[in-house]
Design a protein around this motif. Structure first.
Motif, PDB file in Angstrom:
ATOM      1  N   SER A 126       4.766  10.588  -1.660  1.00  0.00           N
ATOM      2  CA  SER A 126       5.240  11.762  -2.390  1.00  0.00           C
ATOM      3  C   SER A 126       5.033  11.596  -3.880  1.00  0.00           C
ATOM      4  O   SER A 126       4.933  12.575  -4.608  1.00  0.00           O
ATOM      5  CB  SER A 126       6.716  11.994  -2.079  1.00  0.00           C
ATOM      6  OG  SER A 126       7.453  10.922  -2.610  1.00  0.00           O
ATOM      7  N   LYS A 127       4.942  10.350  -4.341  1.00  0.00           N
ATOM      8  CA  LYS A 127       4.696  10.143  -5.760  1.00  0.00           C
ATOM      9  C   LYS A 127       3.197  10.064  -6.047  1.00  0.00           C
ATOM     10  O   LYS A 127       2.794   9.825  -7.172  1.00  0.00           O
ATOM     11  CB  LYS A 127       5.355   8.840  -6.224  1.00  0.00           C
ATOM     12  CG  LYS A 127       6.841   8.977  -6.449  1.00  0.00           C
ATOM     13  CD  LYS A 127       7.409   7.668  -6.936  1.00  0.00           C
ATOM     14  CE  LYS A 127       8.924   7.728  -6.923  1.00  0.00           C
ATOM     15  NZ  LYS A 127       9.491   6.387  -7.062  1.00  0.00           N
ATOM     16  N   GLY A 128       2.409  10.203  -4.987  1.00  0.00           N
ATOM     17  CA  GLY A 128       0.971  10.249  -5.170  1.00  0.00           C
ATOM     18  C   GLY A 128       0.335   8.883  -5.318  1.00  0.00           C
ATOM     19  O   GLY A 128      -0.651   8.722  -6.040  1.00  0.00           O
ATOM     20  N   ILE A 129       0.887   7.854  -4.678  1.00  0.00           N
ATOM     21  CA  ILE A 129       0.287   6.529  -4.752  1.00  0.00           C
ATOM     22  C   ILE A 129      -0.502   6.275  -3.488  1.00  0.00           C
ATOM     23  O   ILE A 129      -0.104   6.719  -2.401  1.00  0.00           O
ATOM     24  CB  ILE A 129       1.374   5.457  -4.948  1.00  0.00           C
ATOM     25  CG1 ILE A 129       2.071   5.709  -6.284  1.00  0.00           C
ATOM     26  CG2 ILE A 129       0.766   4.056  -4.939  1.00  0.00           C
ATOM     27  CD1 ILE A 129       3.256   4.835  -6.505  1.00  0.00           C
ATOM     28  N   ARG A 130      -1.639   5.578  -3.574  1.00  0.00           N
ATOM     29  CA  ARG A 130      -2.476   5.373  -2.396  1.00  0.00           C
ATOM     30  C   ARG A 130      -1.833   4.404  -1.402  1.00  0.00           C
ATOM     31  O   ARG A 130      -1.153   3.468  -1.784  1.00  0.00           O
ATOM     32  CB  ARG A 130      -3.846   4.854  -2.832  1.00  0.00           C
ATOM     33  CG  ARG A 130      -4.660   5.946  -3.484  1.00  0.00           C
ATOM     34  CD  ARG A 130      -5.973   5.386  -3.955  1.00  0.00           C
ATOM     35  NE  ARG A 130      -6.641   4.651  -2.871  1.00  0.00           N
ATOM     36  CZ  ARG A 130      -7.561   3.721  -3.090  1.00  0.00           C
ATOM     37  NH1 ARG A 130      -7.898   3.402  -4.308  1.00  0.00           N
ATOM     38  NH2 ARG A 130      -8.139   3.115  -2.090  1.00  0.00           N
ATOM     39  N   ILE A 131      -2.130   4.695  -0.118  1.00  0.00           N
ATOM     40  CA  ILE A 131      -1.446   3.961   0.933  1.00  0.00           C
ATOM     41  C   ILE A 131      -1.830   2.477   0.965  1.00  0.00           C
ATOM     42  O   ILE A 131      -0.972   1.614   1.156  1.00  0.00           O
ATOM     43  CB  ILE A 131      -1.700   4.613   2.313  1.00  0.00           C
ATOM     44  CG1 ILE A 131      -0.944   5.935   2.364  1.00  0.00           C
ATOM     45  CG2 ILE A 131      -1.253   3.713   3.460  1.00  0.00           C
ATOM     46  CD1 ILE A 131      -1.216   6.764   3.560  1.00  0.00           C
ATOM     47  N   ASP A 132      -3.108   2.163   0.751  1.00  0.00           N
ATOM     48  CA  ASP A 132      -3.488   0.752   0.837  1.00  0.00           C
ATOM     49  C   ASP A 132      -2.782  -0.093  -0.220  1.00  0.00           C
ATOM     50  O   ASP A 132      -2.485  -1.262  -0.008  1.00  0.00           O
ATOM     51  CB  ASP A 132      -5.013   0.583   0.767  1.00  0.00           C
ATOM     52  CG  ASP A 132      -5.593   1.182  -0.490  1.00  0.00           C
ATOM     53  OD1 ASP A 132      -4.960   2.123  -1.014  1.00  0.00           O
ATOM     54  OD2 ASP A 132      -6.644   0.717  -0.959  1.00  0.00           O
ATOM     55  N   GLU A 133      -2.476   0.524  -1.325  1.00  0.00           N
ATOM     56  CA  GLU A 133      -1.698  -0.196  -2.349  1.00  0.00           C
ATOM     57  C   GLU A 133      -0.299  -0.540  -1.824  1.00  0.00           C
ATOM     58  O   GLU A 133       0.222  -1.621  -2.046  1.00  0.00           O
ATOM     59  CB  GLU A 133      -1.547   0.661  -3.605  1.00  0.00           C
ATOM     60  CG  GLU A 133      -2.442   0.217  -4.744  1.00  0.00           C
ATOM     61  CD  GLU A 133      -2.361   1.178  -5.902  1.00  0.00           C
ATOM     62  OE1 GLU A 133      -1.232   1.591  -6.253  1.00  0.00           O
ATOM     63  OE2 GLU A 133      -3.425   1.520  -6.437  1.00  0.00           O
ATOM     64  N   VAL A 134       0.256   0.437  -1.111  1.00  0.00           N
ATOM     65  CA  VAL A 134       1.597   0.240  -0.561  1.00  0.00           C
ATOM     66  C   VAL A 134       1.577  -0.897   0.458  1.00  0.00           C
ATOM     67  O   VAL A 134       2.396  -1.815   0.402  1.00  0.00           O
ATOM     68  CB  VAL A 134       2.118   1.531   0.103  1.00  0.00           C
ATOM     69  CG1 VAL A 134       3.475   1.276   0.740  1.00  0.00           C
ATOM     70  CG2 VAL A 134       2.195   2.627  -0.914  1.00  0.00           C
ATOM     71  N   THR A 135       0.608  -0.837   1.397  1.00  0.00           N
ATOM     72  CA  THR A 135       0.544  -1.910   2.391  1.00  0.00           C
ATOM     73  C   THR A 135       0.342  -3.259   1.722  1.00  0.00           C
ATOM     74  O   THR A 135       0.876  -4.271   2.151  1.00  0.00           O
ATOM     75  CB  THR A 135      -0.591  -1.668   3.413  1.00  0.00           C
ATOM     76  OG1 THR A 135      -1.717  -1.201   2.703  1.00  0.00           O
ATOM     77  CG2 THR A 135      -0.189  -0.679   4.481  1.00  0.00           C
ATOM     78  N   LYS A 136      -0.427  -3.247   0.651  1.00  0.00           N
ATOM     79  CA  LYS A 136      -0.641  -4.497  -0.094  1.00  0.00           C
ATOM     80  C   LYS A 136       0.693  -5.049  -0.604  1.00  0.00           C
ATOM     81  O   LYS A 136       0.989  -6.222  -0.459  1.00  0.00           O
ATOM     82  CB  LYS A 136      -1.567  -4.229  -1.280  1.00  0.00           C
ATOM     83  CG  LYS A 136      -2.870  -5.032  -1.238  1.00  0.00           C
ATOM     84  CD  LYS A 136      -3.621  -4.831  -2.525  1.00  0.00           C
ATOM     85  CE  LYS A 136      -5.096  -4.602  -2.296  1.00  0.00           C
ATOM     86  NZ  LYS A 136      -5.775  -4.098  -3.493  1.00  0.00           N
ATOM     87  N   SER A 137       1.474  -4.170  -1.182  1.00  0.00           N
ATOM     88  CA  SER A 137       2.738  -4.657  -1.767  1.00  0.00           C
ATOM     89  C   SER A 137       3.683  -5.136  -0.660  1.00  0.00           C
ATOM     90  O   SER A 137       4.421  -6.090  -0.833  1.00  0.00           O
ATOM     91  CB  SER A 137       3.392  -3.587  -2.625  1.00  0.00           C
ATOM     92  OG  SER A 137       4.153  -2.720  -1.833  1.00  0.00           O
TER      93      SER A 137
END
Lengths: 305, 339
Positions: B13-24
Motif C-alpha cells: 500500500s505504500k508502493g514498495i516492491r515485493i522482492d524488497e519486502v521478502t529480502k527484509s
C-alpha cells in the motif's frame, strides 16, 4: 494487634506526619540497629582494641599488653607481603569487576527470553553459586584446577589454557602476546565462576521491567539497541549497582584473595592482634574504594519512585 | 507466515516492491538464525566451563583405586564402585551431619529472610534524618568480613548475656548469669534475628533496592483503605515481593549450607555437613580401624573419597535447586506488579 499498640504508643496527635513516618522507619530497622550495636560495633571496637595490644593466653583468659602502633608499623614496613598484596588486590579488582558486571548483564540478557533449553541454561549458571561459596571449591581448586597436586593426572590441564599457549607459540605468535592472551583466558574461567550471583540478581531485575514499556518503545519504532540503553539499562540500574558493590566486596572477601588469606592465616596462627590489624587496614582501604564507587555510580542510578 | 503477509500488504500500500519486502524478511530470519546459533554455541561453551569440575568429581568419585593410575582411563572408569560413597558416608557421619545442618538452617533461613525484608523496607520507604548515615554503615558491614569480629563474637556467645540482663541478675545473686550458647544453633538464630547473620546486610541491600522500585501508589491505596505501615508491609508488600523473597531465600539456603568458617567457630560437636567435609581428610584413619586398610590404601583412597564426599555435600543443594528452579524461574517472571 501490633498496629493498635503502636498507635497508642506513638500518640497519633502528638507527631507531625513526617515525624510519624520517621518513627515507623526506625521501628522497621530496629532489629538491625540493635544487632548492629551488639553484634557488630562492639565486637568491631574490640577488634580495633586488639590491634594496639599484644595478646597472650594467660591464666585468666586473654591478657593484653599495650604496644601502641607497633602492629601497624610492622604491617607497613616489615611485613614483606602485605603492601605488595594489598596493591595487587586493588589493581586486579579495577579490571576484574567491570568484566564480571558486563559479562553478567550479557548472560542475564541472553537467558531472559524464552528459548529451548532455557531451564537447563539457568540451572547451569547457578552452579557456581552452589559450589563456589563452600568448601567444595577449595577441594576443586586443589584437585581439579591445581597443577600436579592431584593424583589423577588425566585431563587436568584442559581446564587451564596451557594447550592454547602451546598452540599459539607453535603458530609463531610472539611469546609475550600469547602469554597475555592465555592469562586473560585463564581469568575468564575464574570470572565466569564468580558471576553466578550477579547473573541471578540481574535476571530477576530484567523480569521486573513492565512489558508495557517495551510495547510503547516498539510503537515508537525503537531499535533493539535503543531499547536496551533507553529502557532496559536504566530499569536494571539499581540492581546493577547492587551487583557492582557485591562484586567488589566478593572480590575482596573471597577466600582465595591474597590479603584475606593473610588475615585468616594469622588468626589461625593465634596472632589475633596482627590478624585484626591487617583486616582493619584492609577494610579501611576497601571502604574508601566503595565510597568512591558509590559517589560515581550511586547518583546515576534511576529509581522509578 | 502471517507476519510476511501483513508486512506485504502494508508495504504494497505504500508502493514498495515485493522482492524488497521478502529480502527484509529473509534478512530478519537470517539474523534470528545467527542469534540462535550464537546463543547455543555460547551456552555449550559455558556448560563446558561450568560443568567440567562437577563431571570431574563424578568421574573420580566412582573410580576404584585400580583406575587411579591407569592412563587409559580418562572419563569413564573401568571399575565402577560405590565404595567411595560408603567411606565418605562413614567419615562425614552423613545422616547426623545433615540433621545438624538442617536444625541450624531452616529456622535461620526463615528468620533471616523476614528480618532482612523488614529492614530493607524500612530503609527503602521511610524518610528519617539518620537514614543515609545508617545505610552507609550497612554498606560497611557488608565489607567487614566475619573474620575481623569472630573472636569477640566467640567470647560473646560463650558468655552470653543479652543487654547485660544477666549482670543485673548478678547484682542480686552475687554471680552474673551467663549462658554458653556454643554448640547450639542459637548463635545463628540470634544473629539472624538481629539482621547480622551470614551476609544479612547484602540481603537488606537487595530488598531495599527492590522496594525502592515499587510504585508508591500501592502504599497510598493501602493507606486510604486504612492500613497502617505494618499491615501495609505484611499484606501488600510481602505478597508482591515473592520474586525477591525466593531469590534471597535461595541464597540464604546455599550460604548457610556452605558456611564452614562460622559453624566451625561456634561448634565443637554437632558439626554441620560443610565442616565435616573440611575434616574428612583428617578422619581418614577411621577407615583404617573400621575397614582394616593399610596406610597405603588410605593414601590411595584419599582423593576419591574426598571427591565422593564433595558430591554428597553438594547433592542436596543441587536437588533442591532442580526442584525449586521452576518456582524460582516463574517467580522472577511475575515479580513485576506493574505490568
Amino acid at each position: 494487634m501490633a498496629r493498635v499498640d503502636l498507635k497508642n504508643l506513638l500518640g497519633k496527635k502528638k507527631f507531625t506526619l513526617r515525624q510519624r513516618e520517621a518513627m515507623y522507619g526506625r521501628l522497621f530497622i530496629l532489629p538491625w540497629l540493635i544487632g548492629l550495636v551488639v553484634f557488630f560495633i562492639i565486637p568491631f571496637i574490640n577488634s580495633v582494641y586488639y590491634t594496639f595490644h599484644k595478646l597472650s593466653f594467660g591464666d585468666n583468659g586473654l591478657e593484653f599488653t599495650y604496644i601502641g602502633l607497633e602492629n601497624y608499623i610492622y604491617a607497613f614496613t616489615k611485613d614483606p607481603d602485605y603492601v605488595k598484596r594489598l596493591t595487587s588486590s586493588i589493581t586486579n579488582m579495577l579490571y576484574e569487576v567491570p568484566i564480571v558486571i558486563v559479562f553478567s548483564i550479557f548472560v542475564a540478557y541472553l537467558l531472559k527470553d524464552e528459548f529451548r533449553g532455557r531451564t537447563y541454561a539457568r540451572t547451569i549458571f547457578f552452579f557456581p553459586v552452589i559450589i563456589a561459596s563452600g568448601v567444595v571449591i577449595t577441594v576443586l581448586k586443589e584437585n581439579v584446577l591445581g597443577s600436579g597436586s592431584s593424583m589423577v593426572a588425566s585431563a587436568t590441564t584442559i581446564f587451564r589454557a596451557e594447550n592454547l599457549r602451546a598452540v599459539m607459540i607453535n603458530a609463531g605468535i610472539p611469546r609475550w602476546f600469547s602469554m597475555y592472551v592465555v592469562d586473560i583466558v585463564n581469568k575468564i574461567f575464574d570470572l565466569t565462576w564468580r558471576s553466578g550471583v550477579q547473573i541471578l540478581l540481574i535476571l530477576a531485575a530484567l523480569h521486573n521491567i513492565p512489558k508495557s514499556f517495551y510495547e510503547v518503545a516498539i510503537i515508537e519504532g525503537a531499535t533493539e539497541w535503543e531499547k536496551f540503553w533507553k529502557i532496559t539499562f536504566p530499569m536494571i540500574s539499581p540492581t546493577v549497582y547492587v551487583a557492582i558493590i557485591y562484586s567488589i566486596i566478593d572480590y575482596f572477601t573471597d577466600y582465595g584473595n591474597q590479603v584475606m588469606r593473610m588475615v585468616v592465616t594469622q588468626a589461625n596462627n593465634g596472632r589475633f592482634e596482627y590478624s585484626s590489624t591487617l583486616a582493619i587496614v584492609y577494610f579501611v582501604v576497601v571502604m574508601i574504594i566503595i565510597l568512591i564507587v558509590n559517589r560515581i555510580i550511586g547518583r546515576r542510578v534511576v529509581y522509578l519512585s | 507466515m502471517k507476519n510476511v503477509k501483513s508486512l506485504k500488504l502494508t508495504q504494497i500500500s505504500k508502493g514498495i516492491r515485493i522482492d524488497e519486502v521478502t529480502k527484509s524478511v529473509a534478512k530478519k530470519n537470517l539474523l534470528k538464525v545467527l542469534k540462535n546459533l550464537f546463543l547455543y554455541t555460547f551456552i555449550v561453551c559455558m556448560s563446558y566451563i561450568l560443568l567440567y569440575p562437577v563431571l570431574f568429581l563424578i568421574s573420580n568419585a566412582f573410580r576404584a583405586k585400580e583406575d587411579l593410575f591407569d592412563p587409559s582411563v580418562i572419563w569413564i572408569p573401568k571399575h565402577i564402585t560405590l565404595a567411595n560413597f560408603e567411606y565418605a558416608n562413614l567419615l562425614l557421619s552423613y545422616p547426623t551431619a545433615i540433621k545438624n545442618t538442617l536444625i541450624m538452617l531452616i529456622p535461620s533461613v526463615i528468620i533471616q529472610t523476614f528480618i532482612c525484608m523488614m529492614v530493607g523496607y524500612g530503609f527503602a520507604r521511610f524518610r528519617f534524618p539518620e537514614r543515609e548515615v545508617l545505610f552507609g554503615i550497612l554498606l560497611f558491614t557488608i565489607i567487614v568480613p566475619i573474620q575481623t569480629i569472630i573472636v569477640p563474637l566467640y567470647v560473646k556467645f560463650r558468655y552470653f548475656d543479652f543487654l547485660h540482663i544477666g549482670k543485673l541478675i548478678g547484682l542480686f545473686t552475687g554471680k552474673p548469669l551467663t549462658i554458653n550458647l556454643l554448640d547450639t544453633p542459637w548463635p545463628f538464630y540470634i544473629l539472624n534475628l538481629f539482621g547480622m547473620g551470614i551476609r544479612s546486610s547484602l540481603y537488606i541491600f537487595v530488598f531495599r533496592q527492590f522496594f525502592r522500585n515499587m510504585p508508591t501508589e500501592l502504599e497510598e491505596a493501602a493507606k486510604i483503605d486504612g492500613c497502617g505501615p505494618f499491615s501495609t508491609f505484611i499484606r501488600i508488600m510481602v505478597p508482591n515481593a515473592t520474586g525477591a523473597i525466593i531469590t534471597v531465600m535461595l541464597f540464604t539456603i546455599v550460604w548457610h549450607w556452605n558456611d564452614y568458617y562460622v559453624s566451625a567457630m561456634f561448634n565443637n560437636e554437632n558439626l554441620p555437613v560443610s565442616v565435616m567435609l573440611t575434616v574428612l581428610n583428617t578422619r581418614m584413619s577411621m577407615l583404617q580401624a573400621a575397614q582394616g586398610f593399610s596406610s597405603d590404601d588410605i593414601y590411595l583412597l584419599g582423593s576419591t573419597v574426598l571427591e565422593a564426599g564433595c558430591l554428597m555435600v553438594m547433592l542436596p543443594l543441587i536437588i533442591m535447586y532442580i526442584i525449586g528452579q521452576r518456582y524460582f524461574t516463574e517467580s522472577i517472571e511475575r515479580t513485576g506488579i506493574v505490568g
